[in-house]
Design an enzyme around this catalytic site. Structure first.
Site, PDB file in Angstrom:
ATOM      1  N   GLU A  73       0.842  -1.196   0.000  1.00 37.60           N
ATOM      2  CA  GLU A  73       0.000   0.000   0.000  1.00 37.60           C
ATOM      3  C   GLU A  73       0.876   1.244   0.000  1.00 37.60           C
ATOM      4  OE1 GLU A  73      -2.832   2.509  -0.334  1.00 37.60           O
ATOM      5  OE2 GLU A  73      -3.518   0.448  -0.024  1.00 37.60           O
ATOM      6  N   ASP A 133      17.736  -7.028  -2.034  1.00 40.85           N
ATOM      7  CA  ASP A 133      18.444  -6.539  -3.222  1.00 40.85           C
ATOM      8  C   ASP A 133      19.654  -5.672  -2.899  1.00 40.85           C
ATOM      9  OD1 ASP A 133      16.689  -7.843  -4.890  1.00 40.85           O
ATOM     10  OD2 ASP A 133      15.430  -6.090  -5.256  1.00 40.85           O
TER      11      ASP A 133
END
Length: 336
Positions: A73, A133
């Site tokens: 969200e 990442d």
């Protein structure tokens, strides 16, 4: 002080260890109250919360995922939950009604952008970087990265035996849309012969030539590690595309393996547990000293913090002068 804590974006090994680090220090050392907010910023809109106690923190250090749940969200973007509602205004209202003096937001690049916007609106926030990442600007490493690299390296180690047994080329696709840190670190740790990452352009002809040269040298198999975000034909996943192109270029049987979400699951490594604990504890220190609008960062071996305004909208990418890239090239690794 009454602290609200939330986790946003993708799950990641070490989130629960971070929650534990924040809460144990805040409660035991500073005597603060901590309120857990479920499902990221969505929980701030629906007021889905729970109080944290020392008892509720038991077992979190080694547990994968996030006990608070997460969502993607983005309150400053259209769509998602409560379309048509002024979501930032609703969140500001709920922060006040919940009596929260500040927020601890654990998340990746999108979360850092969102928190920076709320800081501009006057919310007291301390952010903690979270991503496998390792592409969040301003911190040398973020928790979750070491675990993902360990999982990917273990997979590469196992595939060496299959590649050798069948005299094949094995292509391993790892995560990394924009940044090739996992592919670089796991590829080098696993003895990859070719490592392809989004930051460095590649030529499939160069890749094929290296594999054929290895064959001439009596090495009938090769390991190719690719980040999911490298350029392809736009129709296939990176691993599938590279495997087909290599087989076409060389005539050697080639297979691909996609590690996918396996890299994000499971228990964090000892390094990530300790990094998460240190970052969580430092967040409590910043709150206690009234230093808000900052993101926790690892610089060298020191835990510090930097202004959120400096982080938002930036990516930390692999550069061609990175030590591992330079060393890899000097050892004969092909980066494309």
């Amino acid at each position: 002080m009454r602290i609200g804590i939330l986790t946003s974006g993708g799950d990641c090994p070490g989130i629960n260890a971070t929650i534990r680090g924040v809460c144990k220090k805040a409660i035991l050392h500073y005597g603060m109250e901590v309120i857990g907010i479920h499902s990221g910023f969505q929980g701030l809109m629906t007021k889905e919360t729970e109080p944290f106690t020392i008892t509720s923190l038991s077992g979190l250090l080694t547990q994968g995922g996030t006990i608070l749940g997460t969502s993607r969200e983005k309150p400053f973007k259209r769509g998602g939950l409560m379309e048509g509602v002024d979501k930032p205004a609703l969140i500001m209202k709920n922060i006040k009604e919940l009596g929260l003096d500040c927020l601890v937001c654990i998340g990746g690049n999108g979360t850092q952008k969102t928190t920076a916007r709320f800081v501009e609106m006057g919310v007291n926030i301390v952010a903690i970087p979270k991503t496998i990442d390792n592409d969040i600007w301003g911190t040398d490493f973020s928790f979750g990265f070491d675990t993902a690299v360990s999982i990917a390296t273990d997979a590469i180690d196992r595939l060496h035996f299959t590649a050798s047994s069948h005299k094949r080329v094995m292509v391993i696709e790892v995560m990394g849309h924009n940044a090739g840190w996992i592919a670089l670190y796991a590829g080098m740790a696993g003895g990859g012969d070719v490592i392809l990452i989004p930051e460095i352009p590649y030529s499939i002809h160069n890749v094929g030539e290296l594999i054929l040269n290895r064959l001439k040298q009596g090495k009938p198999y090769s390991i190719v590690v690719v980040a999911e975000g490298i350029p392809t034909d736009g129709r296939k996943r990176a691993g599938e595309y590279i495997a087909q192109e290599i087989e076409y270029e060389t005539g050697i049987e080639t297979r691909e393996t996609v590690l996918g979400y396996i890299q994000r699951g499971g228990s964090p490594t000892p390094f990530d547990r300790n990094l998460a604990t240190r970052m969580g504890g430092h967040a409590a220190d910043l709150i206690a000293s009234g230093q808000f609008g900052r993101m926790i960062a690892l610089r060298g071996n020191e835990i510090s913090s930097i202004p959120l305004a400096e982080v938002a909208g930036k990516l930390k990418l692999v550069t061609e002068d990175n030590d591992l890239v330079v060393q890899g090239r000097q050892m004969g690794v092909c980066f494309g």
